[in-house]
Design a protein around this motif. Structure first.
Motif, short mmCIF file in Angstrom:
data_model
loop_
_atom_site.label_atom_id
_atom_site.label_comp_id
_atom_site.label_asym_id
_atom_site.label_seq_id
_atom_site.Cartn_x
_atom_site.Cartn_y
_atom_site.Cartn_z
N LEU A 1 0.93 -1.29 0.03
CA LEU A 1 0.06 0.12 -0.08
C LEU A 1 0.97 1.29 0.11
O LEU A 1 0.63 2.49 -0.79
CB LEU A 1 -0.97 -0.06 1.35
CG LEU A 1 -1.86 0.99 1.37
CD1 LEU A 1 -2.99 1.28 0.29
CD2 LEU A 1 -2.67 1.03 2.60
N ARG A 2 1.97 1.44 0.78
CA ARG A 2 2.89 2.47 0.97
C ARG A 2 3.54 2.61 -0.41
O ARG A 2 3.72 3.56 -0.94
CB ARG A 2 3.55 2.42 1.99
CG ARG A 2 3.16 2.38 3.32
CD ARG A 2 4.19 2.09 4.45
NE ARG A 2 3.62 2.24 5.78
CZ ARG A 2 3.64 3.20 6.37
NH1 ARG A 2 4.17 4.55 6.14
NH2 ARG A 2 3.04 3.24 7.91
N THR A 3 3.83 1.48 -1.07
CA THR A 3 4.61 1.53 -2.43
C THR A 3 3.71 2.03 -3.76
O THR A 3 4.17 2.91 -4.51
CB THR A 3 5.23 0.34 -2.76
OG1 THR A 3 6.02 -0.15 -1.75
CG2 THR A 3 6.16 0.39 -4.02
N ASP B 1 -2.37 2.46 -3.63
CA ASP B 1 -3.98 2.39 -3.97
C ASP B 1 -4.29 1.15 -3.59
O ASP B 1 -3.67 0.16 -3.77
CB ASP B 1 -3.98 2.50 -5.62
CG ASP B 1 -5.51 2.12 -6.04
OD1 ASP B 1 -5.81 1.17 -5.93
OD2 ASP B 1 -6.06 3.12 -6.65
N PRO B 2 -5.30 1.12 -2.77
CA PRO B 2 -5.78 -0.17 -1.89
C PRO B 2 -5.95 -1.27 -2.94
O PRO B 2 -5.36 -2.28 -2.62
CB PRO B 2 -6.96 0.21 -1.29
CG PRO B 2 -7.01 1.69 -1.08
CD PRO B 2 -6.27 2.09 -2.22
N ALA C 1 -1.39 -6.62 -6.12
CA ALA C 1 -0.08 -6.97 -6.13
C ALA C 1 0.24 -8.19 -5.05
O ALA C 1 1.04 -8.89 -5.24
CB ALA C 1 0.60 -5.63 -5.87
N VAL C 2 -0.15 -7.88 -3.76
CA VAL C 2 0.00 -9.01 -2.95
C VAL C 2 -0.43 -10.40 -3.20
O VAL C 2 -0.11 -11.33 -2.84
CB VAL C 2 -0.86 -8.50 -1.47
CG1 VAL C 2 -0.75 -9.79 -0.40
CG2 VAL C 2 0.06 -7.38 -0.83
N GLN C 3 -1.60 -10.41 -3.98
CA GLN C 3 -2.35 -11.52 -4.39
C GLN C 3 -1.42 -12.26 -5.51
O GLN C 3 -1.02 -13.31 -5.39
CB GLN C 3 -3.76 -11.37 -5.00
CG GLN C 3 -4.41 -12.55 -5.39
CD GLN C 3 -4.77 -13.56 -4.06
OE1 GLN C 3 -4.97 -13.06 -3.08
NE2 GLN C 3 -4.67 -14.71 -4.57
N SER D 1 -2.99 7.64 1.06
CA SER D 1 -3.48 6.65 1.72
C SER D 1 -2.26 5.74 2.39
O SER D 1 -2.38 4.89 3.50
CB SER D 1 -4.26 5.44 1.09
OG SER D 1 -3.22 4.88 0.02
N LEU D 2 -0.94 6.22 2.01
CA LEU D 2 0.06 5.55 2.59
C LEU D 2 0.87 6.22 3.80
O LEU D 2 1.74 5.90 4.37
CB LEU D 2 1.26 5.44 1.54
CG LEU D 2 1.93 6.46 0.91
CD1 LEU D 2 3.07 6.95 1.69
CD2 LEU D 2 2.58 5.95 -0.51
N LEU D 3 0.26 7.41 4.10
CA LEU D 3 0.79 8.40 5.22
C LEU D 3 0.07 8.22 6.44
O LEU D 3 -1.10 8.00 6.57
CB LEU D 3 0.60 9.90 4.50
CG LEU D 3 1.34 10.25 3.33
CD1 LEU D 3 0.80 11.85 3.33
CD2 LEU D 3 2.73 10.19 3.56
#
Length: 225
Positions: free
Chosen positions: A44-46, A49-50, A56-58, A112-114
């Protein structure tokens, strides 16, 4: 009602991979459960966008599931997983950059990453601060952004970040240094404003060494953004 004990309690990550390769149908699911939250935070930080982070995780977990037999134990399992996630994020970031038509609106997704900024500022002022930070982060190339996320935002030591990114420690340091150098002119006024809000007894001008509001303190002596 008796609570069922997790059969994998006490099983090391590396042993879960061994069980998975041997045909245990639940071992990899346990491994993913243990690390999903941290992997999600990095993604998310990278990416900022949720939905992109979730994809990406999936993708990364599917890749790890298939590549488990190639794990040779040269690093911790969590480092191996983070490396796969970061690579998946960089692939998505590069593809997004190649088709980007509105850099500003794309950069604003980084809000969203902050982390929330704890200060005496009014909510409207904090919101503007976050937007400015988000726009600044969005100007960095994906590789610099990933290094800064791991080192300055997630608090990883440089050596661990290098293992995750699969690059030398010097490369991580140089990416962080270049990223900080690009961000400093965009963020220096934010720290000046913060000191001004604390009054005249703030202790002098330390802008060059200040870190970005909302980023954790580093434990290995590395500089903040």
């Amino acid at each position: 009602m008796v609570e069922q004990r997790n059969p994998y309690d006490g099983t090391a990550d590396a042993d879960l991979l061994v069980l998975h390769v041997a045909g245990d149908g639940d071992a990899f699911g346990e491994l993913a459960r243990r690390h999903r939250d941290r992997l999600w935070a990095v993604a998310l930080r990278t990416l900022g966008d949720p939905e992109e982070a979730a994809d990406a995780v999936q993708d990364a977990l599917v890749s790890a599931f298939r590549a488990a037999r190639t794990f040779q134990g040269r690093s911790a399992v969590t480092t191996w997983l983070h490396r796969i996630v970061v690579n998946a994020c960089l692939d998505r970031a590069r593809k997004a950059a190649s088709r980007r038509s509105d850099p500003v609106s794309d950069a604003e997704r980084f809000e969203s990453l902050l982390e929330p900024h704890e200060s005496a500022a009014a909510p409207a002022e904090r919101g503007e601060l976050h937007r400015e930070l988000a726009r600044a982060l969005g100007t960095l190339p994906p590789e610099q952004r990933a290094a800064l996320v791991l080192v300055d935002m997630q608090g990883y030591p440089v050596a661990e970040a290098a293992r995750i990114l699969d690059v030398p420690t010097g490369t991580v340091k140089s990416r962080c240094a270049r990223g900080r150098a690009k961000l400093l002119p965009l963020l220096v006024h934010l720290r000046s404003d913060t000191r001004g809000n604390r009054g005249a007894g703030g202790g002098g001008n330390r802008t060059e060494s200040a870190s970005v509001p909302g980023t954790p303190a580093r434990k290995d002596g590395g500089g903040g953004l």
